[in-house]
Design a protein around this motif. Structure first.
Motif, PDB file in Angstrom:
ATOM      1  N   TYR A   4      38.571  51.082  41.057  1.00 31.31           N
ATOM      2  CA  TYR A   4      39.130  49.790  40.672  1.00 31.31           C
ATOM      3  C   TYR A   4      40.268  49.359  41.582  1.00 31.31           C
ATOM      4  CZ  TYR A   4      41.583  46.242  38.081  1.00 31.31           C
ATOM      5  OH  TYR A   4      42.225  45.091  37.734  1.00 31.31           O
ATOM      6  N   TRP A   5      41.218  50.283  41.811  1.00 28.75           N
ATOM      7  CA  TRP A   5      42.386  49.858  42.581  1.00 28.75           C
ATOM      8  C   TRP A   5      42.071  49.681  44.051  1.00 28.75           C
ATOM      9  CZ3 TRP A   5      44.654  52.668  46.502  1.00 28.75           C
ATOM     10  CH2 TRP A   5      44.344  54.027  46.575  1.00 28.75           C
ATOM     11  N   GLN A   6      40.932  50.223  44.510  1.00 27.12           N
ATOM     12  CA  GLN A   6      40.556  50.018  45.891  1.00 27.12           C
ATOM     13  C   GLN A   6      39.669  48.790  46.049  1.00 27.12           C
ATOM     14  OE1 GLN A   6      38.804  53.763  47.070  1.00 27.12           O
ATOM     15  NE2 GLN A   6      40.788  54.649  47.553  1.00 27.12           N
ATOM     16  N   ASN A   7      39.363  48.105  44.948  1.00 28.64           N
ATOM     17  CA  ASN A   7      38.522  46.921  44.980  1.00 28.64           C
ATOM     18  C   ASN A   7      39.417  45.695  45.061  1.00 28.64           C
ATOM     19  OD1 ASN A   7      36.870  44.740  44.484  1.00 28.64           O
ATOM     20  ND2 ASN A   7      35.662  45.792  42.914  1.00 28.64           N
ATOM     21  N   PRO A   8      39.517  45.058  46.219  1.00 25.83           N
ATOM     22  CA  PRO A   8      40.435  43.929  46.356  1.00 25.83           C
ATOM     23  C   PRO A   8      40.064  42.753  45.471  1.00 25.83           C
ATOM     24  CG  PRO A   8      39.033  44.152  48.306  1.00 25.83           C
ATOM     25  CD  PRO A   8      38.811  45.374  47.461  1.00 25.83           C
ATOM     26  N   GLU A   9      38.755  42.575  45.181  1.00 28.99           N
ATOM     27  CA  GLU A   9      38.348  41.460  44.336  1.00 28.99           C
ATOM     28  C   GLU A   9      38.845  41.645  42.908  1.00 28.99           C
ATOM     29  OE1 GLU A   9      34.181  40.963  44.623  1.00 28.99           O
ATOM     30  OE2 GLU A   9      34.198  40.399  46.744  1.00 28.99           O
ATOM     31  N   ALA A  10      38.750  42.887  42.383  1.00 32.31           N
ATOM     32  CA  ALA A  10      39.249  43.158  41.032  1.00 32.31           C
ATOM     33  C   ALA A  10      40.754  42.968  40.973  1.00 32.31           C
ATOM     34  CB  ALA A  10      38.874  44.579  40.612  1.00 32.31           C
ATOM     35  N   SER A  11      41.457  43.436  42.002  1.00 31.03           N
ATOM     36  CA  SER A  11      42.905  43.285  42.040  1.00 31.03           C
ATOM     37  C   SER A  11      43.301  41.818  42.101  1.00 31.03           C
ATOM     38  CB  SER A  11      43.465  44.039  43.251  1.00 31.03           C
ATOM     39  OG  SER A  11      44.854  43.900  43.324  1.00 31.03           O
ATOM     40  N   GLN A  12      42.587  41.035  42.897  1.00 31.24           N
ATOM     41  CA  GLN A  12      42.890  39.612  43.013  1.00 31.24           C
ATOM     42  C   GLN A  12      42.636  38.892  41.698  1.00 31.24           C
ATOM     43  OE1 GLN A  12      44.256  38.160  45.740  1.00 31.24           O
ATOM     44  NE2 GLN A  12      44.460  36.326  44.499  1.00 31.24           N
ATOM     45  N   SER A  13      41.568  39.274  41.004  1.00 30.08           N
ATOM     46  CA  SER A  13      41.261  38.665  39.712  1.00 30.08           C
ATOM     47  C   SER A  13      42.373  38.949  38.705  1.00 30.08           C
ATOM     48  CB  SER A  13      39.926  39.207  39.185  1.00 30.08           C
ATOM     49  OG  SER A  13      39.673  38.729  37.888  1.00 30.08           O
ATOM     50  N   GLU A  14      42.875  40.194  38.702  1.00 32.18           N
ATOM     51  CA  GLU A  14      43.965  40.537  37.787  1.00 32.18           C
ATOM     52  C   GLU A  14      45.220  39.746  38.128  1.00 32.18           C
ATOM     53  OE1 GLU A  14      45.798  44.548  35.739  1.00 32.18           O
ATOM     54  OE2 GLU A  14      45.299  44.611  37.865  1.00 32.18           O
ATOM     55  N   LYS A  15      45.468  39.527  39.414  1.00 37.52           N
ATOM     56  CA  LYS A  15      46.630  38.739  39.832  1.00 37.52           C
ATOM     57  C   LYS A  15      46.517  37.309  39.322  1.00 37.52           C
ATOM     58  CE  LYS A  15      49.156  37.147  43.922  1.00 37.52           C
ATOM     59  NZ  LYS A  15      49.215  35.758  43.429  1.00 37.52           N
ATOM     60  N   TRP A  16      45.337  36.703  39.456  1.00 38.30           N
ATOM     61  CA  TRP A  16      45.161  35.328  38.980  1.00 38.30           C
ATOM     62  C   TRP A  16      45.360  35.242  37.468  1.00 38.30           C
ATOM     63  CZ3 TRP A  16      40.063  34.700  42.201  1.00 38.30           C
ATOM     64  CH2 TRP A  16      40.400  34.437  43.537  1.00 38.30           C
ATOM     65  N   GLU A  17      44.813  36.216  36.751  1.00 35.81           N
ATOM     66  CA  GLU A  17      44.977  36.226  35.297  1.00 35.81           C
ATOM     67  C   GLU A  17      46.453  36.356  34.919  1.00 35.81           C
ATOM     68  OE1 GLU A  17      42.599  39.289  33.641  1.00 35.81           O
ATOM     69  OE2 GLU A  17      40.687  38.401  34.265  1.00 35.81           O
ATOM     70  N   MET A  18      47.191  37.217  35.658  1.00 37.90           N
ATOM     71  CA  MET A  18      48.602  37.403  35.353  1.00 37.90           C
ATOM     72  C   MET A  18      49.408  36.150  35.686  1.00 37.90           C
ATOM     73  SD  MET A  18      51.093  39.056  34.148  1.00 37.90           S
ATOM     74  CE  MET A  18      50.070  40.450  33.675  1.00 37.90           C
ATOM     75  N   ASP A  19      49.095  35.497  36.793  1.00 38.11           N
ATOM     76  CA  ASP A  19      49.789  34.253  37.144  1.00 38.11           C
ATOM     77  C   ASP A  19      49.631  33.224  36.030  1.00 38.11           C
ATOM     78  OD1 ASP A  19      50.637  35.295  39.534  1.00 38.11           O
ATOM     79  OD2 ASP A  19      49.054  34.364  40.736  1.00 38.11           O
ATOM     80  N   ASP A  20      48.417  33.113  35.513  1.00 34.92           N
ATOM     81  CA  ASP A  20      48.153  32.155  34.439  1.00 34.92           C
ATOM     82  C   ASP A  20      48.882  32.567  33.158  1.00 34.92           C
ATOM     83  OD1 ASP A  20      46.668  29.829  33.385  1.00 34.92           O
ATOM     84  OD2 ASP A  20      45.653  31.341  32.155  1.00 34.92           O
ATOM     85  N   ALA A  31      58.343  38.013  42.956  1.00 35.33           N
ATOM     86  CA  ALA A  31      58.368  39.346  43.558  1.00 35.33           C
ATOM     87  C   ALA A  31      56.969  39.703  44.029  1.00 35.33           C
ATOM     88  CB  ALA A  31      58.855  40.384  42.548  1.00 35.33           C
ATOM     89  N   GLU A  32      56.912  40.550  45.037  1.00 33.35           N
ATOM     90  CA  GLU A  32      55.627  41.084  45.474  1.00 33.35           C
ATOM     91  C   GLU A  32      55.230  42.209  44.524  1.00 33.35           C
ATOM     92  OE1 GLU A  32      53.624  43.288  49.369  1.00 33.35           O
ATOM     93  OE2 GLU A  32      55.556  42.264  49.540  1.00 33.35           O
ATOM     94  N   VAL A  33      54.042  42.100  43.948  1.00 36.53           N
ATOM     95  CA  VAL A  33      53.581  43.088  42.968  1.00 36.53           C
ATOM     96  C   VAL A  33      52.595  44.038  43.648  1.00 36.53           C
ATOM     97  CG1 VAL A  33      52.414  43.449  40.766  1.00 36.53           C
ATOM     98  CG2 VAL A  33      53.879  41.440  41.092  1.00 36.53           C
ATOM     99  N   PRO A  34      52.896  45.339  43.693  1.00 41.19           N
ATOM    100  CA  PRO A  34      51.958  46.296  44.302  1.00 41.19           C
ATOM    101  C   PRO A  34      50.614  46.273  43.577  1.00 41.19           C
ATOM    102  CG  PRO A  34      54.112  47.305  43.952  1.00 41.19           C
ATOM    103  CD  PRO A  34      54.134  45.992  43.234  1.00 41.19           C
ATOM    104  N   SER A  35      49.543  46.342  44.346  1.00 42.79           N
ATOM    105  CA  SER A  35      48.203  46.303  43.754  1.00 42.79           C
ATOM    106  C   SER A  35      47.616  47.694  43.539  1.00 42.79           C
ATOM    107  CB  SER A  35      47.257  45.487  44.643  1.00 42.79           C
ATOM    108  OG  SER A  35      47.176  46.056  45.941  1.00 42.79           O
TER     109      SER A  35
END
Length: 261
Positions: free
Chosen positions: A32-48, A59-63
């Motif tokens: 999961y953590w090596q999957n950039p698409e999953a990480s990006q999706s979680e970032k978008w959900e968190m932004d919302d 802040a820059e959030v480590p993925s």
């Protein structure tokens, strides 16, 4: 029956089974953590999610969510024999730290990085190569460093370097003996740690998240203790620690010993 051929087939069958099971473990725990698409999706959900709660993420959030373990830490101090061959310091042993005044102070020539500053102190400090700077919690009169384990800061083992008038005046240092404990396993993401603090109303509407850092944390006042992986989240000048395994909020760090900015 050709036993030799049968044995070869069985060996290959077990080998393929091991490969398959190993891949399943990788896909479940590490993929999961090596999957950039999953990480990006979680970032978008968190932004919302943060937008809905009127919380600003500045802040820059480590993925990464690396595999980590609990640690055993023991404070053994820096003994008098180790200090005997260290010229140019006036040292005092405290309960959990060594306080050292440089005699004479070291002049700082020009603009230097925190790592270069430690190299300037050089022979007047033990274990200086085992610390990393925390620029976010440093200021003009005091640089804060943390002891590291496997390149990850330990938030109960500080090194404070005191500055004034273009010189290094002294430092206060805590050093721990560290050993890993148990089997490594993946930690929760930084986004989940942030969300837990918002859900528990530790982070309030209108606040700003300023810094998110992975590290280790434990009970500060114990000489022998266990350390857990944590996400340190700083918001509106306050800091909280979220356990990287359980997602539970850790008790606040005692800050009167190392003041913030």
């Amino acid at each position: 029956m050709d036993w030799s051929k049968t044995k070869t087939i069985l060996i290959w069958a077990f080998l393929l089974l091991d490969v398959f099971l190993g891949y399943q473990v990788y896909a479940t725990r590490g993929g999961y953590w090596q999957n950039p698409e999953a990480s990006q999706s979680e970032k978008w959900e968190m932004d919302d999610y943060l937008r809905q709660h009127n919380v600003t993420l500045d802040a820059e959030v480590p993925s990464d969510t690396p595999d980590m373990t609990y640690l055993n830490a023991e404070y053994v101090g820096i003994g008098a024999l180790e200090l005997q061959g260290m010229a140019g310091i006036d040292a005092t042993l405290e309960k959990m730290a060594l306080a050292a005044r440089l005699k004479p102070p070291i002049a700082i020539n020009g603009q230097i990085t925190p790592n270069e500053l430690l190299r300037q102190i050089g022979p007047r400090m033990m274990y200086s190569d085992q610390y990393t700077a925390d620029l976010y919690q440093s200021n003009q009169g005091r640089l804060l460093y943390w002891q590291v384990y496997d390149k990850v800061p330990i938030f109960i083992a500080p090194l404070e370097v005191y500055l004034a008038d273009g010189s290094i005046l002294g430092y206060r240092q805590t050093y721990l003996n560290i050993r890993s404990q148990g089997t490594s396993r993946p930690i929760i993401s930084a986004y989940k740690a942030i969300r837990s603090l918002v859900e528990k109303q530790v982070i309030h509407p209108g606040e700003r998240i300023e810094n998110v850092t992975l590290g280790y944390y434990g009970s500060y006042d114990a000489e022998i203790q266990g350390l857990a992986p944590v996400w340190r989240i700083i918001h509106d000048g306050k800091q909280h620690f979220v356990n990287g395994f359980t997602g539970a909020q850790e008790r606040p760090l005692v800050t009167n010993y190392f003041p913030g900015k």
